[in-house]
Design a protein around this motif. Structure first.
Motif, PDB file in Angstrom:
ATOM      1  N   PHE A 192       0.818  -1.216   0.000  1.00 45.48           N
ATOM      2  CA  PHE A 192       0.000   0.000   0.000  1.00 45.48           C
ATOM      3  C   PHE A 192       0.848   1.262   0.000  1.00 45.48           C
ATOM      4  CE2 PHE A 192      -2.231   3.475   2.111  1.00 45.48           C
ATOM      5  CZ  PHE A 192      -3.382   3.553   1.350  1.00 45.48           C
ATOM      6  N   TYR A 193       1.849   1.339   0.855  1.00 42.32           N
ATOM      7  CA  TYR A 193       2.635   2.558   0.967  1.00 42.32           C
ATOM      8  C   TYR A 193       3.797   2.608  -0.029  1.00 42.32           C
ATOM      9  CZ  TYR A 193       0.114   3.490   5.288  1.00 42.32           C
ATOM     10  OH  TYR A 193      -0.868   3.744   6.190  1.00 42.32           O
ATOM     11  N   ASP A 194       4.456   1.487  -0.259  1.00 39.96           N
ATOM     12  CA  ASP A 194       5.706   1.509  -1.014  1.00 39.96           C
ATOM     13  C   ASP A 194       5.547   1.127  -2.480  1.00 39.96           C
ATOM     14  OD1 ASP A 194       7.130   2.235   1.337  1.00 39.96           O
ATOM     15  OD2 ASP A 194       7.091   0.145   1.987  1.00 39.96           O
ATOM     16  N   VAL A 195       5.003  -0.057  -2.734  1.00 42.82           N
ATOM     17  CA  VAL A 195       4.806  -0.478  -4.123  1.00 42.82           C
ATOM     18  C   VAL A 195       3.890   0.499  -4.845  1.00 42.82           C
ATOM     19  CG1 VAL A 195       3.805  -2.268  -5.598  1.00 42.82           C
ATOM     20  CG2 VAL A 195       5.255  -2.914  -3.650  1.00 42.82           C
ATOM     21  N   ARG A 196       2.818   0.867  -4.179  1.00 40.64           N
ATOM     22  CA  ARG A 196       1.851   1.787  -4.792  1.00 40.64           C
ATOM     23  C   ARG A 196       2.499   3.130  -5.129  1.00 40.64           C
ATOM     24  NH1 ARG A 196      -3.483   3.911  -1.495  1.00 40.64           N
ATOM     25  NH2 ARG A 196      -4.252   5.383  -3.047  1.00 40.64           N
ATOM     26  N   ALA A 197       3.242   3.691  -4.193  1.00 39.84           N
ATOM     27  CA  ALA A 197       3.852   5.008  -4.405  1.00 39.84           C
ATOM     28  C   ALA A 197       4.920   4.959  -5.493  1.00 39.84           C
ATOM     29  CB  ALA A 197       4.445   5.533  -3.100  1.00 39.84           C
ATOM     30  N   ALA A 198       5.779   3.935  -5.437  1.00 37.84           N
ATOM     31  CA  ALA A 198       6.848   3.832  -6.430  1.00 37.84           C
ATOM     32  C   ALA A 198       6.287   3.640  -7.834  1.00 37.84           C
ATOM     33  CB  ALA A 198       7.782   2.680  -6.066  1.00 37.84           C
ATOM     34  N   THR A 199       5.252   2.821  -7.952  1.00 33.09           N
ATOM     35  CA  THR A 199       4.634   2.598  -9.263  1.00 33.09           C
ATOM     36  C   THR A 199       4.047   3.895  -9.808  1.00 33.09           C
ATOM     37  OG1 THR A 199       4.125   0.302  -8.686  1.00 33.09           O
ATOM     38  CG2 THR A 199       2.889   1.285 -10.506  1.00 33.09           C
ATOM     39  N   ALA A 200       3.352   4.631  -8.943  1.00 30.92           N
ATOM     40  CA  ALA A 200       2.747   5.897  -9.370  1.00 30.92           C
ATOM     41  C   ALA A 200       3.804   6.919  -9.762  1.00 30.92           C
ATOM     42  CB  ALA A 200       1.869   6.454  -8.250  1.00 30.92           C
ATOM     43  N   ALA A 201       4.987   6.813  -9.158  1.00 32.63           N
ATOM     44  CA  ALA A 201       6.078   7.747  -9.464  1.00 32.63           C
ATOM     45  C   ALA A 201       6.843   7.352 -10.724  1.00 32.63           C
ATOM     46  CB  ALA A 201       7.038   7.829  -8.283  1.00 32.63           C
ATOM     47  N   GLY A 202       6.521   6.194 -11.294  1.00 32.59           N
ATOM     48  CA  GLY A 202       7.206   5.747 -12.495  1.00 32.59           C
ATOM     49  C   GLY A 202       8.479   4.979 -12.233  1.00 32.59           C
ATOM     50  N   LEU A 203       8.662   4.512 -10.983  1.00 28.77           N
ATOM     51  CA  LEU A 203       9.840   3.736 -10.610  1.00 28.77           C
ATOM     52  C   LEU A 203       9.499   2.247 -10.604  1.00 28.77           C
ATOM     53  CD1 LEU A 203      10.979   5.921  -7.562  1.00 28.77           C
ATOM     54  CD2 LEU A 203      11.311   6.341 -10.014  1.00 28.77           C
ATOM     55  N   THR A 204      10.503   1.409 -10.416  1.00 25.32           N
ATOM     56  CA  THR A 204      10.290  -0.028 -10.297  1.00 25.32           C
ATOM     57  C   THR A 204      10.256  -0.417  -8.826  1.00 25.32           C
ATOM     58  OG1 THR A 204      11.339  -0.589 -12.416  1.00 25.32           O
ATOM     59  CG2 THR A 204      11.235  -2.321 -10.755  1.00 25.32           C
ATOM     60  N   PRO A 205       9.108  -0.878  -8.314  1.00 18.41           N
ATOM     61  CA  PRO A 205       9.049  -1.275  -6.907  1.00 18.41           C
ATOM     62  C   PRO A 205       9.615  -2.673  -6.691  1.00 18.41           C
ATOM     63  CG  PRO A 205       6.905  -1.555  -7.908  1.00 18.41           C
ATOM     64  CD  PRO A 205       7.796  -0.969  -8.975  1.00 18.41           C
ATOM     65  N   LEU A 206      10.350  -2.831  -5.608  1.00 22.95           N
ATOM     66  CA  LEU A 206      10.857  -4.133  -5.179  1.00 22.95           C
ATOM     67  C   LEU A 206      10.415  -4.325  -3.734  1.00 22.95           C
ATOM     68  CD1 LEU A 206      14.509  -3.900  -6.574  1.00 22.95           C
ATOM     69  CD2 LEU A 206      12.551  -5.016  -7.660  1.00 22.95           C
ATOM     70  N   LEU A 207       9.654  -5.376  -3.459  1.00 21.74           N
ATOM     71  CA  LEU A 207       9.076  -5.585  -2.144  1.00 21.74           C
ATOM     72  C   LEU A 207       9.985  -6.470  -1.297  1.00 21.74           C
ATOM     73  CD1 LEU A 207       6.466  -4.991  -0.477  1.00 21.74           C
ATOM     74  CD2 LEU A 207       5.629  -7.210  -1.280  1.00 21.74           C
ATOM     75  N   HIS A 208      10.473  -5.935  -0.178  1.00 26.76           N
ATOM     76  CA  HIS A 208      11.330  -6.689   0.726  1.00 26.76           C
ATOM     77  C   HIS A 208      10.456  -7.578   1.605  1.00 26.76           C
ATOM     78  CE1 HIS A 208      14.329  -6.782   4.281  1.00 26.76           C
ATOM     79  NE2 HIS A 208      14.753  -7.608   3.338  1.00 26.76           N
ATOM     80  N   ASP A 209      10.541  -8.879   1.402  1.00 26.64           N
ATOM     81  CA  ASP A 209       9.650  -9.837   2.060  1.00 26.64           C
ATOM     82  C   ASP A 209      10.451 -11.080   2.452  1.00 26.64           C
ATOM     83  OD1 ASP A 209       7.348 -11.154   2.945  1.00 26.64           O
ATOM     84  OD2 ASP A 209       6.802 -11.831   0.931  1.00 26.64           O
ATOM     85  N   PRO A 210      11.347 -10.963   3.439  1.00 32.87           N
ATOM     86  CA  PRO A 210      12.261 -12.073   3.750  1.00 32.87           C
ATOM     87  C   PRO A 210      11.587 -13.324   4.301  1.00 32.87           C
ATOM     88  CG  PRO A 210      12.480 -10.315   5.371  1.00 32.87           C
ATOM     89  CD  PRO A 210      11.626  -9.779   4.261  1.00 32.87           C
ATOM     90  N   PHE A 211      10.349 -13.215   4.775  1.00 30.95           N
ATOM     91  CA  PHE A 211       9.665 -14.391   5.316  1.00 30.95           C
ATOM     92  C   PHE A 211       8.557 -14.895   4.398  1.00 30.95           C
ATOM     93  CE2 PHE A 211      11.647 -12.261   8.883  1.00 30.95           C
ATOM     94  CZ  PHE A 211      12.274 -13.320   9.529  1.00 30.95           C
ATOM     95  N   GLY A 212       8.453 -14.322   3.201  1.00 31.78           N
ATOM     96  CA  GLY A 212       7.555 -14.843   2.189  1.00 31.78           C
ATOM     97  C   GLY A 212       6.079 -14.633   2.432  1.00 31.78           C
ATOM     98  N   TYR A 213       5.714 -13.628   3.204  1.00 28.32           N
ATOM     99  CA  TYR A 213       4.302 -13.406   3.501  1.00 28.32           C
ATOM    100  C   TYR A 213       3.488 -13.020   2.265  1.00 28.32           C
ATOM    101  CZ  TYR A 213       5.084 -13.676   8.532  1.00 28.32           C
ATOM    102  OH  TYR A 213       5.374 -14.124   9.796  1.00 28.32           O
ATOM    103  N   HIS A 214       4.125 -12.388   1.285  1.00 30.25           N
ATOM    104  CA  HIS A 214       3.386 -11.895   0.124  1.00 30.25           C
ATOM    105  C   HIS A 214       3.368 -12.868  -1.046  1.00 30.25           C
ATOM    106  CE1 HIS A 214       2.745  -7.666   1.434  1.00 30.25           C
ATOM    107  NE2 HIS A 214       3.814  -7.898   2.144  1.00 30.25           N
ATOM    108  N   LEU A 215       4.038 -14.000  -0.923  1.00 36.10           N
ATOM    109  CA  LEU A 215       4.204 -14.871  -2.083  1.00 36.10           C
ATOM    110  C   LEU A 215       2.880 -15.439  -2.587  1.00 36.10           C
ATOM    111  CD1 LEU A 215       7.495 -16.763  -1.169  1.00 36.10           C
ATOM    112  CD2 LEU A 215       7.175 -14.797  -2.689  1.00 36.10           C
TER     113      LEU A 215
END
Length: 236
Positions: A192-215
């Motif tokens: 919500f805060y990071d991927v969404r903002a980076a995408t809207a800004a025209g950047l490439t978002p990379l989600l840090h998820d070391p425990f695999g919660y988002h997989l």
């Protein structure tokens, strides 16, 4: 600027990417309600909380920090029937000064990127303390001996705009001297805060998820890539 790798520059969030809440502050709180004091458990609890925040937002619930706290308590072993009383104690001790537990490979990865000549910077929702905290912990700084050198530390409290508003990235792009581009990555720990903002800004978002919660996340939010470790950036 032309680089042989995938990215010309990499920007980082602070909380959940370079630092997590300090167990020294929260372990005594959760221990009062039967929770674990183990350092590794508390680091995992942060990422469980970040994932819960995204679920709350995906469901239209704006009480995302309560969702964070409940997931944190659950992951550290606090029984559900004790959550209500534990929540009050949790929020009494939870504030911006808590974010002082370095992510294990953060400092090493940033130094390696600097050595490779990759421009790096910080863009974080904070309360004016993030630059000093990162320097104190020896993770990075604009001019901190022994730490990775960053071109900027953009603190939302200082610049007056916060994620998910993509305008916060304008300050970092100006410091980099680069236009918004998919060749600039932003590493964060929430959709919500990071991927969404980076995408809207025209950047490439990379989600840090070391425990695999988002997989296997049941709340798809558009395509984004996941990092199980910051060191994976060195392969990009």
């Amino acid at each position: 600027m032309t680089r042989s790798g995938e990215f010309d520059a990499i920007l980082f969030d602070a909380g959940g990417v370079l630092v997590t809440p300090s167990p020294e502050g929260l372990a005594p709180v959760v221990a009062r309600f039967g929770g674990s004091s183990e350092r590794e458990v508390h680091q995992k609890a942060h990422f469980a909380g970040a994932h819960a925040m995204d679920h709350a937002r995906a469901d239209g619930d704006k009480s995302d920090w309560e969702a964070y706290a409940r997931a944190y308590l659950r992951t550290t072993g606090v029984a559900e029937e004790r959550h209500e009383e534990a929540l009050e104690a949790f929020f009494e001790g939870f504030n911006q000064t808590m974010w002082r537990e370095p992510v294990p490979d953060a400092a090493r990865t940033l130094l390696s990127l600097e050595e490779r000549g990759v421009p790096i910077g910080i863009v974080s929702n904070a309360e004016g303390q993030v630059e000093g905290d990162l320097a104190m912990l020896g993770i990075c700084g604009v001019d901190t001996p022994g730490a990775a050198r960053v071109v900027c530390v953009v603190d939302s409290h200082v610049v007056g705009v916060s994620k998910p508003d993509p305008a916060i990235f304008l300050h970092a792009l100006d410091a980099l001297g680069l236009p918004a581009s998919p060749r600039i990555a932003y590493v964060g720990d929430t959709v919500f805060y990071d991927v969404r903002a980076a995408t809207a800004a025209g950047l490439t978002p990379l989600l840090h998820d070391p425990f695999g919660y988002h997989l296997d996340d049941p709340h798809p939010s558009g395509p984004h890539r996941v990092l199980s470790s910051l060191s994976e950036l060195l392969d990009l």
